[in-house]
Design a protein around this motif. Structure first.
Motif, PDB file in Angstrom:
ATOM      1  N   GLY A 108       0.793  -1.223   0.000  1.00  0.00           N
ATOM      2  CA  GLY A 108       0.000   0.000   0.000  1.00  0.00           C
ATOM      3  C   GLY A 108       0.819   1.264   0.000  1.00  0.00           C
ATOM      4  N   ASN A 109       2.128   1.148  -0.242  1.00  0.00           N
ATOM      5  CA  ASN A 109       2.974   2.339  -0.272  1.00  0.00           C
ATOM      6  C   ASN A 109       2.876   3.051  -1.617  1.00  0.00           C
ATOM      7  OD1 ASN A 109       4.051   2.146   2.377  1.00  0.00           O
ATOM      8  ND2 ASN A 109       5.380   0.484   1.700  1.00  0.00           N
ATOM      9  N   ASP A 110       3.204   4.340  -1.608  1.00  0.00           N
ATOM     10  CA  ASP A 110       3.149   5.172  -2.810  1.00  0.00           C
ATOM     11  C   ASP A 110       4.519   5.101  -3.480  1.00  0.00           C
ATOM     12  OD1 ASP A 110       2.440   6.946  -4.746  1.00  0.00           O
ATOM     13  OD2 ASP A 110       1.781   8.540  -3.388  1.00  0.00           O
ATOM     14  N   VAL A 111       4.605   4.270  -4.505  1.00  0.00           N
ATOM     15  CA  VAL A 111       5.888   3.883  -5.084  1.00  0.00           C
ATOM     16  C   VAL A 111       6.090   4.505  -6.457  1.00  0.00           C
ATOM     17  CG1 VAL A 111       7.273   1.929  -5.895  1.00  0.00           C
ATOM     18  CG2 VAL A 111       5.866   1.692  -3.832  1.00  0.00           C
ATOM     19  N   LEU A 112       7.277   5.057  -6.665  1.00  0.00           N
ATOM     20  CA  LEU A 112       7.739   5.424  -7.999  1.00  0.00           C
ATOM     21  C   LEU A 112       8.963   4.574  -8.312  1.00  0.00           C
ATOM     22  CD1 LEU A 112       7.707   9.320  -8.471  1.00  0.00           C
ATOM     23  CD2 LEU A 112       6.086   7.630  -9.332  1.00  0.00           C
ATOM     24  N   MET A 113       8.885   3.807  -9.392  1.00  0.00           N
ATOM     25  CA  MET A 113      10.052   3.053  -9.866  1.00  0.00           C
ATOM     26  C   MET A 113      10.439   3.653 -11.212  1.00  0.00           C
ATOM     27  SD  MET A 113      10.541  -1.028 -10.469  1.00  0.00           S
ATOM     28  CE  MET A 113      11.312  -1.650 -11.961  1.00  0.00           C
ATOM     29  N   VAL A 114      11.620   4.261 -11.267  1.00  0.00           N
ATOM     30  CA  VAL A 114      11.998   5.023 -12.459  1.00  0.00           C
ATOM     31  C   VAL A 114      13.357   4.592 -12.989  1.00  0.00           C
ATOM     32  CG1 VAL A 114      10.647   7.040 -11.770  1.00  0.00           C
ATOM     33  CG2 VAL A 114      13.065   6.884 -11.107  1.00  0.00           C
ATOM     34  N   SER A 115      13.501   4.745 -14.282  1.00  0.00           N
ATOM     35  CA  SER A 115      14.777   4.531 -14.949  1.00  0.00           C
ATOM     36  C   SER A 115      14.603   4.951 -16.403  1.00  0.00           C
ATOM     37  CB  SER A 115      15.215   3.060 -14.859  1.00  0.00           C
ATOM     38  OG  SER A 115      16.511   2.889 -15.388  1.00  0.00           O
ATOM     39  N   GLY A 116      15.597   4.630 -17.210  1.00  0.00           N
ATOM     40  CA  GLY A 116      15.517   4.954 -18.624  1.00  0.00           C
ATOM     41  C   GLY A 116      16.789   4.532 -19.323  1.00  0.00           C
ATOM     42  N   SER A 176       5.702  13.012 -13.103  1.00  0.00           N
ATOM     43  CA  SER A 176       4.726  13.919 -12.509  1.00  0.00           C
ATOM     44  C   SER A 176       3.954  14.687 -13.583  1.00  0.00           C
ATOM     45  CB  SER A 176       5.441  14.900 -11.564  1.00  0.00           C
ATOM     46  OG  SER A 176       4.523  15.681 -10.850  1.00  0.00           O
ATOM     47  N   GLU A 177       4.664  15.116 -14.630  1.00  0.00           N
ATOM     48  CA  GLU A 177       4.000  15.841 -15.713  1.00  0.00           C
ATOM     49  C   GLU A 177       3.040  14.932 -16.470  1.00  0.00           C
ATOM     50  OE1 GLU A 177       4.132  19.148 -16.309  1.00  0.00           O
ATOM     51  OE2 GLU A 177       5.213  19.111 -14.402  1.00  0.00           O
ATOM     52  N   TYR A 178       3.462  13.688 -16.710  1.00  0.00           N
ATOM     53  CA  TYR A 178       2.551  12.741 -17.365  1.00  0.00           C
ATOM     54  C   TYR A 178       1.315  12.520 -16.507  1.00  0.00           C
ATOM     55  CZ  TYR A 178       6.376  11.366 -20.513  1.00  0.00           C
ATOM     56  OH  TYR A 178       7.378  11.345 -21.448  1.00  0.00           O
ATOM     57  N   ALA A 179       1.519  12.307 -15.201  1.00  0.00           N
ATOM     58  CA  ALA A 179       0.412  12.008 -14.293  1.00  0.00           C
ATOM     59  C   ALA A 179      -0.574  13.168 -14.194  1.00  0.00           C
ATOM     60  CB  ALA A 179       0.951  11.658 -12.906  1.00  0.00           C
ATOM     61  N   ALA A 225      -3.741   3.687  -8.451  1.00  0.00           N
ATOM     62  CA  ALA A 225      -4.789   4.442  -7.760  1.00  0.00           C
ATOM     63  C   ALA A 225      -4.261   5.038  -6.460  1.00  0.00           C
ATOM     64  CB  ALA A 225      -5.983   3.533  -7.468  1.00  0.00           C
ATOM     65  N   GLY A 226      -4.621   6.295  -6.237  1.00  0.00           N
ATOM     66  CA  GLY A 226      -4.278   6.957  -4.985  1.00  0.00           C
ATOM     67  C   GLY A 226      -2.904   7.583  -4.940  1.00  0.00           C
ATOM     68  N   GLN A 227      -2.135   7.512  -6.040  1.00  0.00           N
ATOM     69  CA  GLN A 227      -0.789   8.069  -6.015  1.00  0.00           C
ATOM     70  C   GLN A 227      -0.797   9.597  -6.054  1.00  0.00           C
ATOM     71  OE1 GLN A 227       1.453   5.411  -9.125  1.00  0.00           O
ATOM     72  NE2 GLN A 227       2.864   5.941  -7.461  1.00  0.00           N
ATOM     73  N   SER A 228       0.153  10.181  -5.337  1.00  0.00           N
ATOM     74  CA  SER A 228       0.396  11.609  -5.463  1.00  0.00           C
ATOM     75  C   SER A 228       0.918  11.882  -6.869  1.00  0.00           C
ATOM     76  CB  SER A 228       1.419  12.068  -4.433  1.00  0.00           C
ATOM     77  OG  SER A 228       1.870  13.371  -4.718  1.00  0.00           O
TER      78      SER A 228
END
Length: 716
Positions: free
Chosen positions: A41-49, A285-288, A309-312
Motif C-alpha cells: 500500500g505504499n506510494d511507489v515510484l520506480m523510475v529509470s531509462g 509527474s507531468e505525465y500524471a 490508484a491513490g498516487q500523489s
C-alpha cells in the motif's frame, strides 16, 4: 500509513541487447521490491531509462556503421519490448535525450557551480596525433596498472573495478587506429569531492538522514564505500572533449568561471546519467498531471508510463519530504557512483534532496565463469531465454541465485535443475496435487477446519527480508518454510487414505492444505507475477490491483475455491534436449556450481531400518528443516556435522573424478522414502575414501551453509 518510496533502477546503455547479467544485477531485484512495496500500500515510484549519451553509444554506432541516434532508436525500442515482456513494474521508463532531463542536468550543474563544488582545472587527456583530436576514455585501450588485465579502457578497469587516473593506463592505444596516443593538457570542470568528504562521511554515519548505512547496506557494500572515503575522495572531471552528450549551459555560467574551448565540451555521462533519478520523477509527474497527454504509452514504443490508484502526482513529495525513502539498484561496477558520488551531487546542490536510504548493489552473475559482456559477446540474451522458457523459470533461477554478497555463475544445467527440481517438483507439485485432490473429493463444498499452521509470521518474515532487500533469502523462506512444508503436510497426513477412514479429519487436513495454497498465492505475487495471474485465474479468484493505502500482502483464511476451474500444472518441466547450450562432459566442469548444492547438516537421530539390517534411518537438519534419509554408513553418531546433497543434484565426485553424470534421485528403499544423501570423501570429490561419511569440524552456526563456503580449503 503509506510511505513515499522511490525505487531508482540503473540506466542501461542502449548499445546492445539486455542480457541475464542485467536481470540479476538490478532489474529483477528492483521489480520484486517495487511489487512488494505496492502490495503493502505504499506510494511507489520506480523510475529509470535508457542511458543514451557518451562513448558507449558512439562506439556501437561506429561498429554498426550508423549514427548514434539510430543506435538509440534501435536498442531503446528493443529494451522497452523486453521490459514489457518481463512486465517490469516501472512507473516511468524514459531516456536521457528528453528536454526535461537536459534541463534538470544543467540545473544541477549550475547549483553545484554556484555552491563552489564545481571547479576549473587543467588535466591531461589522451590525444591522437593521427586524428588531431582528444579521445574519450572508451576510445583508448591498454593494460590496467593494478591487475594487469589487458584491453581495459582509460577511465575504469572492468576486471578489478578500479578507477584509473589519466596517464595510469599502460601502453595506451587508440581503439580506432591501434596507434599510440599521448597525453595533452585540456581544461575541464571538476566535481570537488574533497570538499564534500566530510559531508559524505556524515552521510554514511547517518548524521544527515538518521540512517546508519552500516546497519542498512550489505556489509561488503558499506565496507567498499567506507574504503573509498578512507583513501580520501579526489576531484573528478565532469566534462569531456566529446561530441555526443549534453552541452554545458554556458549562457548561465559567470564569465570568470568559463573554461577554454567550452563549445567543444560536453557533460560527462557519469555525472549526467545518475541525474536521471531526479529528472525522471519530474517527467512522471507531468505525465500524471496530464501535461504531456500527447505522449501515449504506445507511441513508437518510446517510454513506459504507469500510475496506480491513490498516487500523489507531485514529484517533490518523493524528493523533498524527509519521510520519503529512496532505494537504488545496480551492479557492482556502479557501486561508487551510487554510494558516494550521487549522494555527493545531491548534498552539494543544497536543495534538501532526499538521500539514498539503501544502495542495493549486487555482485556479478557470470556466464561460463567469465563476466557477462555485451561488448565481448559473452551473454545469455534475456529475450531469447524468456521466449523459449517463459519468464517464471528465468525469474526463479536468477532470484534464487542472486549475487547479493558474492559472485554467482549461470549454467544451463543448473537452470534446468532449478526449474525441474525446485520450481516444478516443490512449489508446482504441491499446488497441483492439492488442487487435484480437492477438486476430486471436495469441490463446491465449504470446508470447515482449524488452522494448524501460522501464516502471519511467515508472511511477516518474508516481508521483513524484502524490506531489507534480501531477495534470495525471502524466496528461500517461501520455498522451504511454506512450499516444502506443504508437501510434507500432504505426505504426513496421508489424506488419500484418511478420506476413506475419517472424512471429518480429512476435511480438516484439506482445509489446511488449501490455506497453504492461498498463502503461497499471495506470496508468489512479487516474485512470479505471471504464475500469480495463472494461479488466480485457475482458482477463480478475483485479483485486486495495488492502490495506495491498501495492504494486499496479507493472509485471510479461506474455506474453499467455489469457482475452481480446470487444474493444470503451474510450471512446465524442461527436458535436457530443450537446452540450447548444454555443457558437454568433455568441456571444463564448473566446479563451484557443482559443489554449491552441498550443504552443512547435523545428525539429530539414528535408527535401524525396520526392514533392512544393514541400513539406518538418519534424521538431519540444516537449522530450518529436518528430513530423514536412508544410509548404509556406520561411522556416524548423533551430533555429527556432515555434508548433505539433496534430491536432483549431480554427485560431485563422480563427475569430477570419473566424468560420470549421476543425478541423485528420490528413492523408496525398503518402504522408506529417501530424498538425499550424506557424503563420503570420494562423493564430495576431495579424495578416494568411500568407507565412511566425511565429518566436519565446524559449529552449528554453519548449518545450512554451503560446504564450499564453509571449508573452501578442501577444494584448493
Amino acid at each position: 500509513m503509506s510511505k513515499k518510496i522511490l525505487i531508482a533502477v540503473a540506466w542501461p546503455y542502449v548499445n546492445g541487447n539486455i542480457h541475464v547479467g542485467h536481470l540479476a544485477g538490478y532489474l529483477l531485484p528492483a521489480d520484486v521490491f517495487s511489487r512488494y512495496q505496492r502490495l503493502r500500500g505504499n506510494d511507489v515510484l520506480m523510475v529509470s531509462g535508457s542511458d543514451c549519451h557518451g562513448t558507449p553509444i558512439t562506439v556501437q554506432a561506429d561498429k554498426e556503421g550508423i549514427t548514434p541516434q539510430e543506435v538509440i532508436e534501435k536498442y531503446h525500442k528493443k529494451d522497452i519490448e523486453l521490459f514489457e515482456q518481463y512486465d517490469l513494474d516501472y512507473s516511468l521508463y524514459t531516456k536521457t535525450t528528453t528536454e526535461n532531463h537536459k534541463k534538470v542536468v544543467q540545473d544541477l550543474f549550475i547549483d553545484l557551480l554556484n555552491n563552489d563544488f564545481i571547479i576549473k582545472d587543467v588535466t591531461k587527456q589522451y590525444y591522437s596525433a593521427e586524428d588531431d583530436e582528444f579521445l574519450p576514455d572508451r576510445y583508448v585501450e591498454g593494460t590496467c596498472p593494478h591487475c594487469k588485465a589487458t584491453e581495459q579502457r582509460a577511465d575504469q578497469c572492468e576486471n578489478c573495478g578500479r578507477w584509473l587516473n589519466d596517464g595510469e593506463l599502460i601502453d595506451p592505444v587508440s581503439r580506432k587506429t591501434g596507434e599510440k596516443v599521448e597525453l595533452k593538457d585540456t581544461e575541464h570542470y571538476f566535481l570537488d569531492f574533497g570538499a564534500l568528504q566530510g559531508k559524505l562521511e556524515d552521510y554514511l554515519e547517518g548524521k544527515l538522514d538518521g540512517v546508519k548505512k552500516s546497519e542498512v547496506w550489505r556489509n561488503w557494500v558499506y565496507k567498499e564505500a567506507a574504503g573509498w572515503l578512507n583513501e580520501g575522495m579526489q576531484k573528478r572531471a565532469i566534462t569531456r572533449d566529446i561530441d555526443w552528450g549534453i552541452e554545458l549551459p554556458k549562457d548561465r555560467i559567470p564569465q570568470d568561471k568559463l573554461i577554454e574551448n567550452i563549445d567543444k565540451k560536453k557533460i560527462y555521462v557519469w555525472f549526467e546519467a545518475v541525474t536521471g533519478y531526479l529528472s525522471a520523477p519530474q517527467e512522471w509527474s507531468e505525465y500524471a498531471k496530464g501535461s504531456l497527454n500527447e505522449m501515449k504509452k504506445d507511441v513508437n514504443g518510446d517510454y513506459i508510463f504507469r500510475e496506480y490508484a491513490g498516487q500523489s502526482k507531485d514529484w517533490k513529495e518523493w524528493w523533498l519530504d524527509e519521510e520519503s525513502e529512496h532505494y537504488y539498484f545496480m551492479g557492482q561496477d556502479n557501486l561508487v557512483f551510487h554510494a558516494l558520488m550521487w549522494p555527493g551531487q545531491l548534498i552539494g546542490a543544497e536543495k534538501g534532496y532526499t538521500l539514498p536510504r539503501n544502495v542495493a548493489v549486487n555482485k556479478f552473475m557470470n556466464f561460463n565463469n567469465a563476466k557477462f559482456s555485451k561488448s565481448r559477446g559473452n551473454i545469455v540474451d534475456s529475450k531469447e531465454i524468456a521466449d523459449k522458457f517463459g519468464t517464471d523459470a528465468v525469474r526463479y533461477y536468477i532470484l534464487s541465485n542472486l549475487p547479493e554478497n558474492k559472485e554467482s555463475n549461470f549454467t544451463w544445467q543448473r537452470f534446468v535443475d532449478a526449474n525441474n527440481n525446485e520450481l516444478v517438483a516443490n512449489l508446482g507439485n504441491f499446488i497441483n496435487r492439492t488442487l487435484v485432490f480437492y477438486k476430486k473429493n471436495f469441490e463446491n463444498r465449504e470446508l470447515k477446519g482449524e488452522l494448524e499452521i501460522e501464516f502471519k509470521n511467515k508472511i511477516d518474515l518474508i516481508g521483513k527480508y524484502l524490506d531489507e532487500c534480501k531477495f534470495s533469502l525471502a524466496l528461500e523462506t517461501l520455498m522451504n518454510n511454506l512450499s516444502s512444508q506443504g508437501n510434507s503436510y500432504f505426505n504426513d497426513s496421508k489424506i488419500w487414505e484418511l478420506i476413506k477412514e475419517d472424512k471429518v479429519k480429512a476435511e480438516n487436513e484439506m482445509y489446511n492444505l488449501l490455506n497453504i495454497v492461498e498463502a503461497l498465492r499471495i506470496l508468489i505475487r512479487p516474485f512470479f507475477p505471471e504464475a500469480f495471474k495463472r494461479l488466480s485465474e485457475m482458482l477463480g479468484v478475483d485479483v485486486e490491483e495495488p492502490a495506495v493505502g491498501k495492504d494486499l500482502f496479507r493472509f485471510e483464511s479461506i474455506t474453499g475455491y467455489p469457482r475452481l476451474g480446470e487444474v493444470r500444472p503451474l510450471f512446465r518441466k524442461f527436458e535436457e534436449s530443450d537446452i540450447p547450450i548444454l555443457e558437454e562432459e568433455g568441456e571444463e566442469i564448473d566446479r563451484e556450481a557443482l559443489l554449491k548444492p552441498i550443504k552443512i547438516v547435523k545428525i539429530t537421530k539414528i535408527e535401524k531400518h525396520p526392514d533392512a539390517d544393514r541400513l539406518l534411518l538418519v534424521a538431519v537438519t540444516d537449522g530450518k528443516k529436518e528430513q530423514t534419509i536412508v544410509t548404509g554408513a556406520e561411522n556416524i553418531e548423533v551430533g555429527d556435522i556432515v555434508p548433505f546433497l539433496g534430491e536432483g543434484e549431480l554427485i560431485p565426485g563422480l563427475l569430477l573424478n570419473e566424468r560420470k553424470k549421476v543425478r541423485l534421485e528420490k528413492k523408496n528403499i525398503r518402504g522408506i522414502e529417501s530424498a538425499g544423501m550424506i557424503l563420503a570423501e570420494d562423493e564430495i570429490g576431495i579424495g578416494t575414501d568411500h568407507n565412511g561419511i566425511y565429518k566436519l569440524s565446524v559449529g552449528e552456526d554453519n548449518l545450512g551453509e554451503t560446504l564450499i563456503d564453509v571449508a573452501p580449503q578442501l577444494f584448493d
